[in-house]
Design an enzyme around this catalytic site. Structure first.
Site, PDB file in Angstrom:
ATOM      1  N   ASP A 288       0.856  -1.186   0.000  1.00 26.36           N
ATOM      2  CA  ASP A 288       0.000   0.000   0.000  1.00 26.36           C
ATOM      3  C   ASP A 288       0.892   1.236   0.000  1.00 26.36           C
ATOM      4  O   ASP A 288       1.349   1.698   1.045  1.00 26.36           O
ATOM      5  CB  ASP A 288      -0.917  -0.018   1.215  1.00 26.36           C
ATOM      6  CG  ASP A 288      -2.021   1.013   1.122  1.00 26.36           C
ATOM      7  OD1 ASP A 288      -2.093   1.726   0.100  1.00 26.36           O
ATOM      8  OD2 ASP A 288      -2.828   1.108   2.066  1.00 26.36           O
ATOM      9  N   ALA A 289       1.171   1.750  -1.198  1.00 33.35           N
ATOM     10  CA  ALA A 289       2.088   2.878  -1.363  1.00 33.35           C
ATOM     11  C   ALA A 289       1.410   4.106  -1.960  1.00 33.35           C
ATOM     12  O   ALA A 289       1.897   5.217  -1.803  1.00 33.35           O
ATOM     13  CB  ALA A 289       3.268   2.465  -2.243  1.00 33.35           C
ATOM     14  N   LYS A 290       0.324   3.888  -2.696  1.00 37.77           N
ATOM     15  CA  LYS A 290      -0.456   4.974  -3.316  1.00 37.77           C
ATOM     16  C   LYS A 290       0.437   5.909  -4.128  1.00 37.77           C
ATOM     17  O   LYS A 290       0.308   7.131  -4.068  1.00 37.77           O
ATOM     18  CB  LYS A 290      -1.252   5.737  -2.267  1.00 37.77           C
ATOM     19  CG  LYS A 290      -2.256   4.867  -1.508  1.00 37.77           C
ATOM     20  CD  LYS A 290      -3.076   5.678  -0.512  1.00 37.77           C
ATOM     21  CE  LYS A 290      -4.087   4.821   0.217  1.00 37.77           C
ATOM     22  NZ  LYS A 290      -3.466   3.881   1.166  1.00 37.77           N
ATOM     23  N   ARG A 291       1.309   5.328  -4.918  1.00 42.86           N
ATOM     24  CA  ARG A 291       2.252   6.116  -5.700  1.00 42.86           C
ATOM     25  C   ARG A 291       1.551   6.801  -6.874  1.00 42.86           C
ATOM     26  O   ARG A 291       0.576   6.288  -7.422  1.00 42.86           O
ATOM     27  CB  ARG A 291       3.374   5.235  -6.234  1.00 42.86           C
ATOM     28  CG  ARG A 291       4.219   4.540  -5.185  1.00 42.86           C
ATOM     29  CD  ARG A 291       4.901   5.509  -4.249  1.00 42.86           C
ATOM     30  NE  ARG A 291       5.972   4.883  -3.485  1.00 42.86           N
ATOM     31  CZ  ARG A 291       6.520   5.419  -2.413  1.00 42.86           C
ATOM     32  NH1 ARG A 291       6.089   6.584  -1.968  1.00 42.86           N
ATOM     33  NH2 ARG A 291       7.498   4.801  -1.764  1.00 42.86           N
TER      34      ARG A 291
ATOM     35  N   THR B 139      -0.659  -0.316  -4.677  1.00 46.78           N
ATOM     36  CA  THR B 139      -1.693   0.691  -4.879  1.00 46.78           C
ATOM     37  C   THR B 139      -1.073   1.933  -5.514  1.00 46.78           C
ATOM     38  O   THR B 139       0.041   2.334  -5.172  1.00 46.78           O
ATOM     39  CB  THR B 139      -2.379   1.078  -3.559  1.00 46.78           C
ATOM     40  OG1 THR B 139      -1.401   1.570  -2.625  1.00 46.78           O
ATOM     41  CG2 THR B 139      -3.096  -0.114  -2.946  1.00 46.78           C
TER      42      THR B 139
END
Length: 272
Positions: free
Chosen positions: A93-96, A120
């Site tokens: 879960d990094a939401k890059r 993510t």
């Protein structure tokens, strides 16, 4: 196996749509681990071992590791999950979200350094910011769509040609971006009506659904809105409610009990 294949197998093998989020907050770790070297890895390993047969995925949140200079412990954790519990996919879960040349390095970080099965990402900068992740065959790319936080409405409900932006993202994922079947979408449990709309748009595409547990999303409404015809299609995430069920020596057993109860509640509505 690809991420999608691993996820589908885990849904069936563990009879579970539950994803356990691994968000190790040093201030909330068991008292016996406070201040010890390698505590973040040790804590997460105990949680993983206690719940691996109850879940369809694990989701470590990268910020909880980076803020503590524990990147090496994150590498160790992902390797441990793959070795000790093969077949349970790991979602980083990094939401890059960044331009393509930078995204290439974020993709290297996710898939080569940490060896995650999925990551993510944010769609805000468009498809070229996501394509480097899709260049890794078999890896999952899970796109933010309708997030669980209240402030998500500030942007995600902006109207684009008469539709809220989150629906435009879902349509783009279905029609243009998901050419190799690698994509999923993030849709929060706090918004079951939007889950139902996204499911209608994207068909059987996997949905990562945060927001039950500490964020208060309703499990019954979530499952009924998001399940596919075969009763799967979702990774329903719970983090804090499971991780911090106890700060005593029984923390792993307490986490297992909450995870078991959560899985059973999900399945009550999944199969109903």
């Amino acid at each position: 196996m690809t991420f999608t294949e691993q996820l589908s197998a885990a849904w069936q093998r563990n009879d579970s749509l539950l994803c356990v989020g691994l968000d190790p907050d040093p201030a909330k770790l068991p008292l016996s681990m406070t201040g010890t070297g390698g505590a973040i890895f040790s804590f997460c390993r105990e949680i993983v071992d206690a719940t691996a047969d109850l879940v369809c995925a694990f989701k470590p949140q990268i910020a909880y590791f980076h803020s503590q200079r524990a990147e090496d412990q994150l590498e160790q954790l992902v390797e441990y999950i793959h070795d000790a519990h093969p077949g349970v996919p790991v979602i980083l879960d990094a939401k890059r979200g960044d331009i393509g040349s930078t995204a290439e390095h974020y993709a290297i970080e996710a898939f080569e350094r940490y060896k995650a099965d999925a990551v993510t990402v944010s769609p805000y900068m468009g498809f070229d910011s996501m394509s480097p992740y899709l260049a890794y065959p078999g890896k999952g790319v899970i796109v933010l769509c309708r997030t669980s936080n209240p402030g998500g409405s500030d942007v995600q409900f902006l109207q684009v040609d008469g539709k809220p932006l989150y629906q435009v993202v879902a349509e783009a994922a279905r029609e243009r971006w998901n050419t190799n079947g690698q994509m999923g979408l993030v849709v929060g449990a706090t918004f079951p009506n939007e889950i139902a709309k996204v499911r209608q748009i994207v068909g059987d595409m996997p949905l990562l659904i945060p927001g039950i547990g500490a964020q208060g999303g309703d499990i019954e409404a979530t499952v009924k809105a998001g399940r596919t015809a075969d009763g799967t299609g979702m990774m329903i995430n719970s983090s804090r409610a499971i991780l911090y069920a106890s700060r005593e020596k029984d923390f792993a057993l307490a986490a297992r009990n909450v995870a078991l109860q959560t899985r059973e509640t999900i399945n009550r509505y999944r199969h109903g």
